[in-house]
Design an enzyme around this catalytic site. Structure first.
Site, short mmCIF file in Angstrom:
data_model
loop_
_atom_site.label_atom_id
_atom_site.label_comp_id
_atom_site.label_asym_id
_atom_site.label_seq_id
_atom_site.Cartn_x
_atom_site.Cartn_y
_atom_site.Cartn_z
N ARG A 104 0.68 -8.14 10.45
CA ARG A 104 -0.34 -9.17 10.27
C ARG A 104 0.11 -10.16 9.22
NH1 ARG A 104 -6.41 -7.49 9.35
NH2 ARG A 104 -5.64 -6.83 7.34
N THR A 108 -3.16 -15.77 7.77
CA THR A 108 -3.88 -16.12 9.01
C THR A 108 -4.52 -14.90 9.69
OG1 THR A 108 -1.93 -15.73 10.39
CG2 THR A 108 -2.19 -17.94 9.44
N ASP A 200 -4.35 0.31 3.42
CA ASP A 200 -3.31 -0.09 4.37
C ASP A 200 -2.67 1.16 4.98
OD1 ASP A 200 -1.09 -2.75 4.61
OD2 ASP A 200 -0.59 -0.74 5.33
N ASP A 203 1.21 1.53 4.70
CA ASP A 203 1.65 1.87 3.34
C ASP A 203 1.33 3.32 3.00
OD1 ASP A 203 2.72 -0.60 2.79
OD2 ASP A 203 0.92 -1.38 1.81
C1 PRP Z 1 -2.11 -2.80 10.40
C2 PRP Z 1 -2.56 -1.76 11.42
C3 PRP Z 1 -2.76 -2.60 12.65
C4 PRP Z 1 -3.27 -3.90 12.09
C5 PRP Z 1 -4.74 -3.97 12.30
O1 PRP Z 1 -0.79 -3.11 10.56
O2 PRP Z 1 -1.67 -0.72 11.59
O3 PRP Z 1 -1.59 -2.79 13.41
O4 PRP Z 1 -2.97 -3.89 10.70
O5 PRP Z 1 -5.25 -5.19 11.90
P1 PRP Z 1 -5.83 -6.23 12.93
O6 PRP Z 1 -6.76 -5.51 13.82
O7 PRP Z 1 -6.52 -7.23 12.04
O8 PRP Z 1 -4.71 -6.88 13.68
P2 PRP Z 1 -0.02 -4.10 9.54
O9 PRP Z 1 -0.04 -5.49 10.07
O10 PRP Z 1 -0.56 -3.92 8.15
O11 PRP Z 1 1.47 -3.63 9.64
P3 PRP Z 1 2.11 -2.22 9.23
O12 PRP Z 1 1.60 -1.18 10.20
O13 PRP Z 1 3.56 -2.46 9.38
O14 PRP Z 1 1.71 -1.91 7.81
N1 URA Z 2 -4.74 -2.79 8.50
C1 URA Z 2 -4.84 -1.69 7.72
O1 URA Z 2 -3.88 -0.91 7.60
N2 URA Z 2 -5.99 -1.47 7.07
C2 URA Z 2 -7.04 -2.29 7.18
O2 URA Z 2 -8.09 -2.03 6.56
C3 URA Z 2 -6.93 -3.42 8.00
C4 URA Z 2 -5.76 -3.64 8.66
#
Ligand code: PRP
Ligand code: URA
Length: 209
Positions: A104, A108, A200, A203
């Site tokens: 994400r 945005t 997150d 993380d």
């Molecule tokens: C997180 C999560 C989803 C997304 C959800 O991933 O694992 O893929 O956010 O958010 P959304 O519904 O608003 O799209 P992130 O983008 O943080 O990447 P990561 O898994 O690499 O930490």
């Molecule tokens: N992605 C995450 O990992 N946590 C949240 O709360 C939202 C998006």
């Protein structure tokens, strides 16, 4: 939103509570994600078709049921979706695994695609997309759009925690996709995180913060 299925199993609720706690470290968090994925997989595969086959038990010949129909593939949305793969495969070990890499953009909240590797025969399989979090829903919407562009017709989506905003957007964008939700949370905060959520997920799985 008839395509959304909420999990009320006490084991899922209990394990998600442990996942939410700030004090839960990466090792325990990973184990919990995997266990919840297995429990969700059990529910989401309830509609798999069966066929009768003839077998021999030590006692007699008989007819018994096995899973039939299209083959499965599990598709995690990277990174956090990776945490659910082993838990899924513990119940459907013959499933192939595809990967869709999205992150994400923090400004945005739109997903940015950085990786996509799917089985060659993806369009002939039933696909279960997995991601622990559905916040705005944008990542799930995008991953499912990508799969549909590759010709996939039968898609399910499993997420452990979802915000109402995300589910509404996902349901609107892909009303044909059945969605299983471990816990429905209250809302998104002003930076797009789920409240109360668990922070997150990526993380916490990989210990990157
Ligand atoms: C997180 C999560 C989803 C997304 C959800 O991933 O694992 O893929 O956010 O958010 P959304 O519904 O608003 O799209 P992130 O983008 O943080 O990447 P990561 O898994 O690499 O930490
Ligand atoms: N992605 C995450 O990992 N946590 C949240 O709360 C939202 C998006």
């Amino acid at each position: 939103m008839g395509n959304i299925h909420y999990m009320d199993h006490p084991l899922i609720q209990h394990k998600v509570t442990l996942m939410r706690e700030t004090g839960t470290g990466a090792k325990e968090f990973r184990e919990l994600v995997s266990e919840v994925a297995t429990l969700m997989c059990y529910e989401a595969t309830r509609d798999l078709p069966l066929k009768e086959v003839e077998i021999e038990t030590p006692i007699c010949a008989t007819k018994s049921k096995v899973i039939s129909g299209r083959k499965l593939a599990v598709v995690p949305i990277l990174r956090a979706g990776l945490g659910m793969v082993e838990g899924m495969l513990s119940l459907v070990p013959a499933a192939k695994v595809g990967h869709i890499g999205l992150y994400r953009d923090h400004e945005t909240l739109q997903p940015v695609e950085y990786f996509c590797k799917l089985p060659d025969d993806v369009s002939e399989r039933d696909i279960i997309v997995v991601d622990p979090m559905c916040a705005t829903g944008n990542s799930a919407i995008d991953a499912i759009r990508l799969l549909k562009e590759k010709g996939v017709k039968h898609i399910k989506f499993l997420c452990i925690i979802a915000a109402p905003e995300g589910l509404e957007a996902l349901s609107k964008a892909h009303p044909d996709v059945n969605v299983w939700v471990g816990c429905l949370d209250e809302k998104l905060n002003d930076v797009g995180y789920i409240v109360p959520g668990l922070g997150d997920a990526g993380d916490r799985i990989f210990g990157t913060k």
